[in-house]
Design a protein around this motif. Structure first.
Motif, PDB file in Angstrom:
ATOM      1  N   LYS A 105       0.838  -1.204   0.000  1.00  0.00           N
ATOM      2  CA  LYS A 105       0.000   0.000   0.000  1.00  0.00           C
ATOM      3  C   LYS A 105       0.874   1.256   0.000  1.00  0.00           C
ATOM      4  O   LYS A 105       0.617   2.199  -0.744  1.00  0.00           O
ATOM      5  N   ALA A 106       1.920   1.256   0.819  1.00  0.00           N
ATOM      6  CA  ALA A 106       2.814   2.406   0.889  1.00  0.00           C
ATOM      7  C   ALA A 106       3.536   2.605  -0.441  1.00  0.00           C
ATOM      8  O   ALA A 106       3.694   3.737  -0.902  1.00  0.00           O
ATOM      9  N   ASN A 107       3.965   1.498  -1.059  1.00  0.00           N
ATOM     10  CA  ASN A 107       4.646   1.598  -2.347  1.00  0.00           C
ATOM     11  C   ASN A 107       3.716   2.144  -3.426  1.00  0.00           C
ATOM     12  O   ASN A 107       4.128   2.944  -4.264  1.00  0.00           O
ATOM     13  N   LYS A 124       2.020   6.635  -6.894  1.00  0.00           N
ATOM     14  CA  LYS A 124       0.973   7.572  -7.318  1.00  0.00           C
ATOM     15  C   LYS A 124       1.460   9.013  -7.157  1.00  0.00           C
ATOM     16  O   LYS A 124       1.281   9.842  -8.062  1.00  0.00           O
ATOM     17  N   LYS A 125       2.106   9.314  -6.023  1.00  0.00           N
ATOM     18  CA  LYS A 125       2.630  10.661  -5.797  1.00  0.00           C
ATOM     19  C   LYS A 125       3.699  11.009  -6.821  1.00  0.00           C
ATOM     20  O   LYS A 125       3.763  12.139  -7.317  1.00  0.00           O
ATOM     21  N   ASN A 126       4.563  10.048  -7.152  1.00  0.00           N
ATOM     22  CA  ASN A 126       5.606  10.294  -8.144  1.00  0.00           C
ATOM     23  C   ASN A 126       5.008  10.551  -9.520  1.00  0.00           C
ATOM     24  O   ASN A 126       5.511  11.400 -10.270  1.00  0.00           O
ATOM     25  N   LEU A 127       3.960   9.821  -9.890  1.00  0.00           N
ATOM     26  CA  LEU A 127       3.308  10.039 -11.178  1.00  0.00           C
ATOM     27  C   LEU A 127       2.655  11.418 -11.241  1.00  0.00           C
ATOM     28  O   LEU A 127       2.735  12.109 -12.267  1.00  0.00           O
ATOM     29  N   ILE A 128       2.025  11.833 -10.155  1.00  0.00           N
ATOM     30  CA  ILE A 128       1.405  13.152 -10.117  1.00  0.00           C
ATOM     31  C   ILE A 128       2.471  14.243 -10.246  1.00  0.00           C
ATOM     32  O   ILE A 128       2.319  15.195 -11.021  1.00  0.00           O
ATOM     33  N   ALA A 129       3.567  14.091  -9.520  1.00  0.00           N
ATOM     34  CA  ALA A 129       4.651  15.076  -9.588  1.00  0.00           C
ATOM     35  C   ALA A 129       5.258  15.107 -10.990  1.00  0.00           C
ATOM     36  O   ALA A 129       5.564  16.188 -11.520  1.00  0.00           O
TER      37      ALA A 129
END
Length: 103
Positions: free
Chosen positions: A65-67, A72-77
């Motif tokens: 879940k953490a990964n 997801k955060k990296n894709l948004i950034a």
């Protein structure tokens, strides 16, 4: 500006040399020593066997879940960075065309 740098350097060196900040070696607690009397001589023994406490138990579902959240955060950034890059690129391109058209 040189005076400010000199004063800052002198202040940092003064703090380090006076020993206001504790060194990491001094702050660490020492192991208790046991004194054993053998005849008339005293032998000091230091407990050298220290077993580290076991580490945390990781749950694979929480790790996954953490990964996935990190991905997801990296894709948004990355998406935001691509949009900003496109804005800069097309803005410069439009400015160059406008400049060429003027003369």
């Amino acid at each position: 500006m040189a005076k400010v740098r000199g004063l800052l350097l002198a202040g940092v060196l003064g703090v380090l040399l006076t020993g206001v900040l504790p060194a990491s070696a001094e702050a660490a607690p020492s192991a208790p020593a046991a004194v054993v009397l053998v005849g008339e001589t005293a032998i000091t023994q230091v407990n050298g066997v220290h077993q580290a406490p076991p580490g945390p138990v990781l749950d694979p579902s929480q790790t996954d879940k953490a990964n996935s959240e990190k991905t997801k955060k990296n894709l948004i950034a990355g998406g935001i960075a691509a949009v900003l890059l496109a804005i800069v690129f097309f803005g410069r391109r439009a400015r160059i065309k406008k400049r060429k058209a003027q003369g």
